[in-house]
Structures are given as structure tokens and as C-alpha cells.
Design a protein around this motif. Sequence first.
Motif, PDB file in Angstrom:
ATOM      1  N   LEU A   1       0.687  -1.674   0.287  1.00  0.00           N
ATOM      2  CA  LEU A   1      -0.261   0.038  -0.017  1.00  0.00           C
ATOM      3  C   LEU A   1       1.148   1.153  -0.281  1.00  0.00           C
ATOM      4  O   LEU A   1       1.979   1.568   0.804  1.00  0.00           O
ATOM      5  CB  LEU A   1      -0.718   0.004   0.953  1.00  0.00           C
ATOM      6  N   ILE A   2       0.758   2.220  -1.323  1.00  0.00           N
ATOM      7  CA  ILE A   2       1.596   3.392  -1.039  1.00  0.00           C
ATOM      8  C   ILE A   2       1.153   4.943  -0.810  1.00  0.00           C
ATOM      9  O   ILE A   2      -0.460   4.140  -0.162  1.00  0.00           O
ATOM     10  CB  ILE A   2       2.539   2.978  -2.281  1.00  0.00           C
ATOM     11  N   CYS A   3       1.458   5.204  -0.508  1.00  0.00           N
ATOM     12  CA  CYS A   3       0.461   6.509   0.520  1.00  0.00           C
ATOM     13  C   CYS A   3       1.535   7.670  -0.443  1.00  0.00           C
ATOM     14  O   CYS A   3       2.417   7.967  -0.598  1.00  0.00           O
ATOM     15  CB  CYS A   3       1.052   7.230   1.632  1.00  0.00           C
ATOM     16  N   LEU A   4       0.242   8.164  -1.228  1.00  0.00           N
ATOM     17  CA  LEU A   4       0.593   9.230  -2.419  1.00  0.00           C
ATOM     18  C   LEU A   4       0.947  10.359  -2.382  1.00  0.00           C
ATOM     19  O   LEU A   4       2.558  11.204  -2.205  1.00  0.00           O
ATOM     20  CB  LEU A   4      -0.794   9.197  -3.283  1.00  0.00           C
ATOM     21  N   ASP A   5       0.768  10.948  -0.647  1.00  0.00           N
ATOM     22  CA  ASP A   5       0.871  12.435  -0.665  1.00  0.00           C
ATOM     23  C   ASP A   5       3.319  12.598   0.942  1.00  0.00           C
ATOM     24  O   ASP A   5       3.084  12.875   0.182  1.00  0.00           O
ATOM     25  CB  ASP A   5       0.521  12.893   0.575  1.00  0.00           C
ATOM     26  N   GLN A   6       2.786  10.808   1.088  1.00  0.00           N
ATOM     27  CA  GLN A   6       4.016  10.641   1.676  1.00  0.00           C
ATOM     28  C   GLN A   6       5.050   9.909   0.661  1.00  0.00           C
ATOM     29  O   GLN A   6       6.558   9.527   0.464  1.00  0.00           O
ATOM     30  CB  GLN A   6       3.977  10.214   2.958  1.00  0.00           C
ATOM     31  N   ALA A   7       5.234   9.990  -0.219  1.00  0.00           N
ATOM     32  CA  ALA A   7       5.712   9.245  -2.036  1.00  0.00           C
ATOM     33  C   ALA A   7       6.013   7.908  -0.884  1.00  0.00           C
ATOM     34  O   ALA A   7       8.073   8.039  -1.485  1.00  0.00           O
ATOM     35  CB  ALA A   7       6.592  10.151  -2.289  1.00  0.00           C
ATOM     36  N   ARG A   8       5.695   7.162   0.124  1.00  0.00           N
ATOM     37  CA  ARG A   8       5.966   5.679   0.996  1.00  0.00           C
ATOM     38  C   ARG A   8       5.233   4.831   0.562  1.00  0.00           C
ATOM     39  O   ARG A   8       4.283   4.738   0.836  1.00  0.00           O
ATOM     40  CB  ARG A   8       6.826   6.347   2.177  1.00  0.00           C
ATOM     41  N   THR A   9       5.750   3.300   0.752  1.00  0.00           N
ATOM     42  CA  THR A   9       5.099   2.795   1.377  1.00  0.00           C
ATOM     43  C   THR A   9       4.757   2.239   2.781  1.00  0.00           C
ATOM     44  O   THR A   9       5.719   2.140   3.985  1.00  0.00           O
ATOM     45  CB  THR A   9       5.890   1.178   0.578  1.00  0.00           C
ATOM     46  N   LEU A  10       3.527   2.378   3.115  1.00  0.00           N
ATOM     47  CA  LEU A  10       2.516   2.395   4.186  1.00  0.00           C
ATOM     48  C   LEU A  10       2.233   1.108   5.062  1.00  0.00           C
ATOM     49  O   LEU A  10       2.474   0.840   5.785  1.00  0.00           O
ATOM     50  CB  LEU A  10       1.257   2.823   3.807  1.00  0.00           C
ATOM     51  N   TRP A  11       2.655   0.128   4.397  1.00  0.00           N
ATOM     52  CA  TRP A  11       2.500  -1.183   4.270  1.00  0.00           C
ATOM     53  C   TRP A  11       2.166  -2.487   3.171  1.00  0.00           C
ATOM     54  O   TRP A  11       2.127  -2.312   1.831  1.00  0.00           O
ATOM     55  CB  TRP A  11       0.481  -1.387   4.414  1.00  0.00           C
ATOM     56  N   SER A  12       3.061  -3.435   3.776  1.00  0.00           N
ATOM     57  CA  SER A  12       3.355  -4.385   2.978  1.00  0.00           C
ATOM     58  C   SER A  12       3.625  -5.545   2.800  1.00  0.00           C
ATOM     59  O   SER A  12       4.153  -5.947   4.251  1.00  0.00           O
ATOM     60  CB  SER A  12       5.040  -3.904   1.787  1.00  0.00           C
ATOM     61  N   GLU A  13       3.539  -6.849   2.543  1.00  0.00           N
ATOM     62  CA  GLU A  13       2.927  -8.339   3.321  1.00  0.00           C
ATOM     63  C   GLU A  13       3.450  -9.010   2.154  1.00  0.00           C
ATOM     64  O   GLU A  13       2.553  -8.769   0.292  1.00  0.00           O
ATOM     65  CB  GLU A  13       1.521  -8.556   3.651  1.00  0.00           C
ATOM     66  N   GLN A  14       4.112  -9.946   2.210  1.00  0.00           N
ATOM     67  CA  GLN A  14       3.644 -11.716   1.406  1.00  0.00           C
ATOM     68  C   GLN A  14       3.333 -12.664   2.120  1.00  0.00           C
ATOM     69  O   GLN A  14       3.447 -13.211   3.360  1.00  0.00           O
ATOM     70  CB  GLN A  14       5.309 -11.568   1.154  1.00  0.00           C
ATOM     71  N   ARG A  15       2.215 -13.389   1.059  1.00  0.00           N
ATOM     72  CA  ARG A  15       1.674 -14.688   2.000  1.00  0.00           C
ATOM     73  C   ARG A  15       2.446 -16.026   0.715  1.00  0.00           C
ATOM     74  O   ARG A  15       1.954 -15.424  -0.127  1.00  0.00           O
ATOM     75  CB  ARG A  15       0.523 -14.233   1.839  1.00  0.00           C
ATOM     76  N   ASP A  16       2.959 -16.354   1.527  1.00  0.00           N
ATOM     77  CA  ASP A  16       2.875 -17.533   0.451  1.00  0.00           C
ATOM     78  C   ASP A  16       2.371 -18.742   0.971  1.00  0.00           C
ATOM     79  O   ASP A  16       1.774 -19.191   2.385  1.00  0.00           O
ATOM     80  CB  ASP A  16       5.147 -18.314   1.061  1.00  0.00           C
ATOM     81  N   HIS A  17       1.917 -19.906   0.543  1.00  0.00           N
ATOM     82  CA  HIS A  17       1.541 -21.381   0.148  1.00  0.00           C
ATOM     83  C   HIS A  17       1.499 -22.306  -0.966  1.00  0.00           C
ATOM     84  O   HIS A  17       2.331 -21.613  -1.795  1.00  0.00           O
ATOM     85  CB  HIS A  17      -0.023 -20.662   0.136  1.00  0.00           C
ATOM     86  N   ALA A  18       1.708 -23.288  -0.882  1.00  0.00           N
ATOM     87  CA  ALA A  18       1.653 -24.335  -1.274  1.00  0.00           C
ATOM     88  C   ALA A  18       1.288 -24.090  -3.155  1.00  0.00           C
ATOM     89  O   ALA A  18      -0.260 -23.771  -3.008  1.00  0.00           O
ATOM     90  CB  ALA A  18       1.783 -25.891  -0.915  1.00  0.00           C
ATOM     91  N   ASP A  19       1.517 -25.167  -3.434  1.00  0.00           N
ATOM     92  CA  ASP A  19       0.608 -25.160  -4.412  1.00  0.00           C
ATOM     93  C   ASP A  19      -0.655 -24.991  -5.297  1.00  0.00           C
ATOM     94  O   ASP A  19      -1.735 -26.349  -5.043  1.00  0.00           O
ATOM     95  CB  ASP A  19       1.419 -26.327  -5.792  1.00  0.00           C
ATOM     96  N   ASP A  20      -1.429 -24.141  -4.125  1.00  0.00           N
ATOM     97  CA  ASP A  20      -2.866 -24.266  -4.281  1.00  0.00           C
ATOM     98  C   ASP A  20      -3.578 -23.416  -5.548  1.00  0.00           C
ATOM     99  O   ASP A  20      -3.361 -22.101  -4.599  1.00  0.00           O
ATOM    100  CB  ASP A  20      -3.341 -24.545  -2.944  1.00  0.00           C
ATOM    101  N   MET A  21      -3.784 -23.297  -5.637  1.00  0.00           N
ATOM    102  CA  MET A  21      -5.239 -22.179  -6.337  1.00  0.00           C
ATOM    103  C   MET A  21      -6.508 -22.596  -7.000  1.00  0.00           C
ATOM    104  O   MET A  21      -6.726 -21.809  -7.976  1.00  0.00           O
ATOM    105  CB  MET A  21      -4.833 -21.904  -8.298  1.00  0.00           C
ATOM    106  N   SER A  22      -6.984 -23.200  -5.681  1.00  0.00           N
ATOM    107  CA  SER A  22      -8.468 -23.581  -5.380  1.00  0.00           C
ATOM    108  C   SER A  22      -9.017 -22.012  -5.094  1.00  0.00           C
ATOM    109  O   SER A  22      -8.625 -20.552  -4.615  1.00  0.00           O
ATOM    110  CB  SER A  22      -9.258 -24.147  -4.138  1.00  0.00           C
ATOM    111  N   LEU A  23     -10.593 -22.149  -5.912  1.00  0.00           N
ATOM    112  CA  LEU A  23     -11.177 -20.402  -4.991  1.00  0.00           C
ATOM    113  C   LEU A  23     -10.978 -20.335  -3.693  1.00  0.00           C
ATOM    114  O   LEU A  23     -11.104 -18.971  -3.265  1.00  0.00           O
ATOM    115  CB  LEU A  23     -12.706 -21.014  -5.605  1.00  0.00           C
ATOM    116  N   ARG A  24     -10.707 -21.373  -2.638  1.00  0.00           N
ATOM    117  CA  ARG A  24     -11.223 -21.174  -1.531  1.00  0.00           C
ATOM    118  C   ARG A  24      -9.994 -20.103  -1.122  1.00  0.00           C
ATOM    119  O   ARG A  24      -9.714 -19.724   0.048  1.00  0.00           O
ATOM    120  CB  ARG A  24     -11.149 -22.801  -0.770  1.00  0.00           C
ATOM    121  N   ARG A  25      -8.302 -21.043  -1.644  1.00  0.00           N
ATOM    122  CA  ARG A  25      -7.528 -19.990  -1.200  1.00  0.00           C
ATOM    123  C   ARG A  25      -7.450 -18.473  -1.786  1.00  0.00           C
ATOM    124  O   ARG A  25      -6.784 -17.810  -1.082  1.00  0.00           O
ATOM    125  CB  ARG A  25      -6.259 -20.469  -2.364  1.00  0.00           C
TER     126      ARG A  25
END
Length: 254
Positions: free
Chosen positions: A211-235
Motif C-alpha cells: 500500500l503506497i501513500c501518495l502524499d508521503q511517496a512511501r510504502t505504508l504497508w507491505s506483506e507477502q503470503r506464501d502457500h503451497a501449490d493451491d490455486m483453488s477458489l477457497r485459497r
Amino acid sequence: MNALASPLPPLLAASQTDQSFAELQAEARRVIASEHFRKAERSKRLLAFLVEQAARGVAGAANEYAIGIAVFQRNAALYSTGEDPIVRVHMGRLRLRLAEYYLGEGRNASDCRIDIPVGSYVPRLLPRPPQPVRMLFRGLRCISSEKEIDAFTHGLGEELRYRLYRAFGARLALPAPGQDSADQLRQLGVGFVLEGSVRQDAGTIRTALRLICLDQARTLWSEQRDHADDMSLRRQEALAESCCEALSSLLSPL
């Protein structure tokens, strides 16, 4: 004379009206001179006429028939409001254009806005409510070549859009194509941009969001989510839901 070729009807001088009508006229001048209304000759002419009638104290005379004659140069002997919807059509366009103006170019131009209630031809001046900070979702980039990952990325993006709308409603911005520079987004009231990517490596799928804050020109929030080879709708649903929960907690005070 062609209605579009003749000059706009002049708005009355402020000295001829009380303070409320003077403010209405001043706001109408600002709107008519805006870039958003620059090529909208009929909307400008219609707004100027309605404001003039209100300022003169003859707003009741601004009925559909009178507007058709005065603004759109209809022949008084032949004009029928039942057969010719030109006034209703352009009133709808004027209301829409006013709404677009106050969401964009006119967002911070003044502390008030012109409103013309549906079913009425009498403009009124209302205080501008405080505008909530808006967020734009740019979508997700797939940075893997596999078709399955591309399909998963598209599906996750659609799920995110749906859940973001449920969580943020009108605060979720949808600018037109080409309105993507920081300055253009700020004019639309956008304060934050959400973007991300999806990639796969050795059986693991990684979804990255920031999530980038335009007024401050910086990243306000960042996350990475790893999961196994699951591409289902539930995932897709689970990832989108966890993202919206984090953003709701972060942006709820703003």
C-alpha cells in the motif's frame, strides 16, 4: 440563433442578490470556468440559466417548457415537452457532470457545492461534506510464465476487487484509463494505491501486496503470503479476506 453560438447568459452582479445567492453565483462561475466544463456548452448554458433564475427570485419560472425555449431555443409554437425530452436529458447530464466535477477537479476548490435535486430545476448551495481518503487498486501482476498462475492471479485480483468494494465502498476509486499519475490521482481524492504481484517457484506461490501513500511517496504497508501449490477458489477467498482485514484496520481512522 443557434443556442450554442450565442453567449452564455450573464449571471447577476452579487450586489443585486442577498449573500446566499451571491455565493451560489460565485460557485456557478467557478464551475462554468473549470476544465471539466470547458467543452460542455449545453451544461454551462443550462447551469447559468438556472442560477440566474434563482438569483432573480423567479426560480418557479424555470420549468421544463421555459428552459426548452430559453436555453435550447425551441420554437414556442411547436415545442412539446412530452415529445421532446431535451431538457430532461441535459438536466441528467448536468447533475452527472456536477458530481464528477466535485469528485475530481472541484474537490478542493471551495467549501460548498451546487446541488440540483432530481425533479427540481432550482439549484441550491450545500456545504461540502469532508471527503474520506480514497484508495485505488491497480491490480496484480503475474510474474510467472505458467498459464495456471496467470489464471490464479486474475481470479485473486477479481476476488480482491469484490472484497475491497464491500469493505470500502465509495472509498475505492475507479479512475478512467490514463488517469494514473500521482497528480491525477490526487485530484480524484486518491490518497493510497494498492498493488501487488504473484509468482511461483518450486511448488510455492507467493503473493506480494503493498500500500503506497501518495502524499508521503512511501510504502505504508507491505506483506507477502506464501502457500503451497493451491490455486483453488477457497485459497483466493482466504487471501483476499486477510488482505482486506489488514487494510481495514490500517485505514479505518483515515
